[in-house]
Scaffold this motif. Structure first.
Motif, PDB file in Angstrom:
ATOM      1  N   MET A  49       0.839  -1.173   0.000  1.00 31.71           N
ATOM      2  CA  MET A  49       0.000   0.000   0.000  1.00 31.71           C
ATOM      3  C   MET A  49       0.886   1.237   0.000  1.00 31.71           C
ATOM      4  N   THR A  50       0.420   2.270  -0.669  1.00 30.77           N
ATOM      5  CA  THR A  50       1.187   3.504  -0.731  1.00 30.77           C
ATOM      6  C   THR A  50       0.655   4.499   0.296  1.00 30.77           C
ATOM      7  N   PRO A  69      10.257   3.264  11.406  1.00 33.27           N
ATOM      8  CA  PRO A  69       9.979   3.429   9.981  1.00 33.27           C
ATOM      9  C   PRO A  69      10.640   4.693   9.426  1.00 33.27           C
ATOM     10  N   CYS A  70      11.009   4.642   8.173  1.00 28.07           N
ATOM     11  CA  CYS A  70      11.595   5.813   7.509  1.00 28.07           C
ATOM     12  C   CYS A  70      10.525   6.887   7.344  1.00 28.07           C
ATOM     13  N   THR A  71      10.928   8.127   7.466  1.00 28.25           N
ATOM     14  CA  THR A  71      10.012   9.244   7.269  1.00 28.25           C
ATOM     15  C   THR A  71       9.657   9.345   5.793  1.00 28.25           C
ATOM     16  N   LYS A  72       8.378   9.396   5.513  1.00 25.81           N
ATOM     17  CA  LYS A  72       7.897   9.498   4.137  1.00 25.81           C
ATOM     18  C   LYS A  72       7.816  10.964   3.747  1.00 25.81           C
ATOM     19  N   ASN A  73       8.397  11.320   2.596  1.00 22.69           N
ATOM     20  CA  ASN A  73       8.403  12.700   2.127  1.00 22.69           C
ATOM     21  C   ASN A  73       7.534  12.910   0.905  1.00 22.69           C
ATOM     22  N   ALA A  74       7.007  11.819   0.347  1.00 23.11           N
ATOM     23  CA  ALA A  74       6.171  11.920  -0.849  1.00 23.11           C
ATOM     24  C   ALA A  74       5.023  10.920  -0.743  1.00 23.11           C
ATOM     25  N   PHE A  75       3.962  11.208  -1.460  1.00 23.97           N
ATOM     26  CA  PHE A  75       2.774  10.357  -1.395  1.00 23.97           C
ATOM     27  C   PHE A  75       2.920   9.070  -2.183  1.00 23.97           C
ATOM     28  N   ASP A  76       3.875   8.987  -3.084  1.00 23.44           N
ATOM     29  CA  ASP A  76       4.024   7.769  -3.891  1.00 23.44           C
ATOM     30  C   ASP A  76       4.921   6.729  -3.222  1.00 23.44           C
ATOM     31  N   GLU A  77       5.422   7.007  -2.024  1.00 18.95           N
ATOM     32  CA  GLU A  77       6.267   6.039  -1.321  1.00 18.95           C
ATOM     33  C   GLU A  77       5.417   4.916  -0.736  1.00 18.95           C
ATOM     34  N   GLN A  78       6.063   3.766  -0.542  1.00 18.03           N
ATOM     35  CA  GLN A  78       5.383   2.594   0.009  1.00 18.03           C
ATOM     36  C   GLN A  78       5.356   2.658   1.536  1.00 18.03           C
ATOM     37  N   SER A  79       4.292   2.150   2.104  1.00 15.75           N
ATOM     38  CA  SER A  79       4.190   2.053   3.557  1.00 15.75           C
ATOM     39  C   SER A  79       5.118   0.951   4.054  1.00 15.75           C
ATOM     40  N   GLU A  80       5.549   1.059   5.284  1.00 15.85           N
ATOM     41  CA  GLU A  80       6.393   0.026   5.882  1.00 15.85           C
ATOM     42  C   GLU A  80       5.584  -1.237   6.190  1.00 15.85           C
ATOM     43  N   PHE A  81       4.275  -1.087   6.278  1.00 10.93           N
ATOM     44  CA  PHE A  81       3.414  -2.210   6.616  1.00 10.93           C
ATOM     45  C   PHE A  81       2.804  -2.811   5.358  1.00 10.93           C
ATOM     46  N   SER A  82       2.546  -4.108   5.425  1.00 13.66           N
ATOM     47  CA  SER A  82       1.842  -4.785   4.350  1.00 13.66           C
ATOM     48  C   SER A  82       0.577  -5.396   4.939  1.00 13.66           C
ATOM     49  N   GLU A  83      -0.279  -5.865   4.083  1.00  9.44           N
ATOM     50  CA  GLU A  83      -1.528  -6.485   4.551  1.00  9.44           C
ATOM     51  C   GLU A  83      -1.249  -7.732   5.389  1.00  9.44           C
ATOM     52  N   GLU A  84      -0.127  -8.412   5.128  1.00 10.01           N
ATOM     53  CA  GLU A  84       0.207  -9.621   5.885  1.00 10.01           C
ATOM     54  C   GLU A  84       0.545  -9.305   7.336  1.00 10.01           C
ATOM     55  N   SER A  85       0.996  -8.079   7.608  1.00  9.40           N
ATOM     56  CA  SER A  85       1.365  -7.704   8.978  1.00  9.40           C
ATOM     57  C   SER A  85       0.142  -7.463   9.847  1.00  9.40           C
TER      58      SER A  85
END
Length: 191
Positions: free
Chosen positions: A1-2, A121-137
């Motif tokens: 997820m983004t 988690p890394c700080t996100k600076n843009a909206f197109d970056e991926q989340s650190e979490f996935s649906e499996e988590s």
């Protein structure tokens, strides 16, 4: 997820159609006010992701790093470690002690080691970056969107709405069995 998916869900929850359309526009097409609002949502996303990672669902990483002078320095990791789970040297679990700047190996070790750790988690600076979490988590986009909506309302001084979205956020954590129970110690009685 983004990040954009989560923030768009949060804007939809808040009924902010203007922010949904601003997220779809290009960088040069949005007004200064819309840019400030989108940046606020991005900060709320980063805060929520940190809260979930540090308090409820740790992000686990596995990395091979070099041992220097019987120490593994935290600067060698790709992300900032919070909790060192285990260190494997030569196929065996190694004993270690953690300090503020490095991990000290109990035995005299050289070479490389496989380190399993929880990280920030890394700080996100843009909206197109991926989340650190996935649906499996177990952390879904909807769960994060509730947290972002609560934080956004709190930042804007809407305390009543913030409490509502925070309750939904905590209920979603509890439903996914991520929410940690608080430990209560019974009071002592002197007879």
């Amino acid at each position: 997820m983004t990040v954009k998916e989560v923030v768009a869900l949060a804007a939809g929850c808040l009924g902010r159609e203007d922010l949904l359309s601003a997220l779809d526009k290009g960088e040069g097409e949005i007004s200064e006010e819309e840019k400030l609002e989108c940046d606020a949502l991005l900060r709320c996303y980063n805060f929520t992701e940190n809260e979930v990672a540090l308090d409820y669902c740790p992000i686990r990483r596995e990395e091979r790093v070099e041992i220097t002078e019987n120490k593994i320095y935290y600067t060698e990791f790709s992300q900032v470690p919070v909790n060192i789970r285990r260190v494997v040297c030569g196929g065996y679990l190694a004993r270690f002690v953690t300090y503020s700047a490095y991990i000290l190996m109990s035995d005299d070790r050289q070479g490389s080691a496989l380190v399993v750790y929880d990280c920030i988690p890394c700080t996100k600076n843009a909206f197109d970056e991926q989340s650190e979490f996935s649906e499996e988590s177990g952390v879904s986009a909807r769960l994060l969107a509730y947290g972002v909506a609560a934080q956004y309302c709190l930042v804007n001084g809407e305390n009543g709405r913030a409490a509502l979205w925070d309750k939904k956020f905590r209920d979603a954590l509890r439903a996914k069995n991520i929410f940690r129970r608080t430990v209560r110690v019974r009071s002592r009685r002197w007879v």
